[in-house]
Design an enzyme around this catalytic site. Structure first.
Site, PDB file in Angstrom:
ATOM      1  CG  ASP A 298      25.016 -17.012  84.560  1.00  0.00           C
ATOM      2  OD1 ASP A 298      24.393 -17.332  83.483  1.00  0.00           O
ATOM      3  OD2 ASP A 298      26.189 -16.949  84.676  1.00  0.00           O
TER       4      ASP A 298
ATOM      5  CG  ASP B 224      30.156 -17.696  86.686  1.00  0.00           C
ATOM      6  OD1 ASP B 224      29.712 -17.677  85.699  1.00  0.00           O
ATOM      7  OD2 ASP B 224      31.444 -17.872  87.156  1.00  0.00           O
TER       8      ASP B 224
ATOM      9  CD  GLU C 174      22.214 -15.209  80.691  1.00  0.00           C
ATOM     10  OE1 GLU C 174      22.386 -15.247  79.740  1.00  0.00           O
ATOM     11  OE2 GLU C 174      22.593 -15.235  81.843  1.00  0.00           O
TER      12      GLU C 174
END
Length: 171
Positions: free
Chosen positions: A7, A139, A67
């Site tokens: 992420d 996260d 992502e």
């Protein structure tokens, strides 16, 4: 199959590693790489690169799932996020990992079953799917969700895209 989920973020880059053994998902590790806004951009990007390199060398994943960047209202924030994401992709590629990209909608759909799920719902499902005793940070949870999405057969490998390029042009 060992999967590293990422992420990306300039301030905090979350990471999570899972193993997929048959249809079973097994938690390996997760955490975050934090940079200080007191530092200039290049040292912050180097910290992310070095951190991900260390994680990759220590845990030997075969795949990376990252992502995709969404466009933010603030163009400067979007650009900075894109630079952090680029460093994360470079860390994976330099370590010969297969890299796949997923939108937040795809990740939420794969993990929660609802592409518009809230972060708390994603976090809860990560805990359930990986049978964790506690909640990982937001996260790390997002990174683990990205890895879970890939384990569930997500699409979007960069290798397939790169195989269609010649001299920087699509074939």
């Amino acid at each position: 199959m060992r999967i590293l989920g990422i992420d990306p973020g300039l301030h905090i880059t979350g990471f999570g590693i899972i193993d997929k053994i048959g249809s079973k998902l097994v938690y390996v590790t997760s955490g975050r790489i934090k940079t200080s806004s007191d530092n200039k951009l290049p040292p912050r990007l180097k910290l992310i690169l070095d951190g991900l390199n260390h994680i990759i060398l220590r845990h030997a994943p075969e795949h990376a799932a990252i992502e995709q960047v969404f466009v933010n209202i603030n163009p400067k924030s979007t650009l900075l996020l894109g630079q952090a994401r680029g460093v994360a992709i470079c860390a994976a590629v330099l370590n010969n990992l297969d890299v796949s990209e997923y939108t937040a909608l795809q990740i939420k759909q794969a993990v929660v079953g609802n592409g518009h799920a809230k972060k708390e719902q994603v976090q809860e499902m990560v805990v359930k799917l990986l049978r964790l005793e506690g909640k990982p940070g937001v996260d790390a949870s997002d990174a683990l969700a990205c890895a879970i999405c890939h384990a569930h057969g997500g699409v979007g490998t960069l290798a397939g895209i790169y195989s269609q390029l010649k001299n920087g042009r699509m074939l």
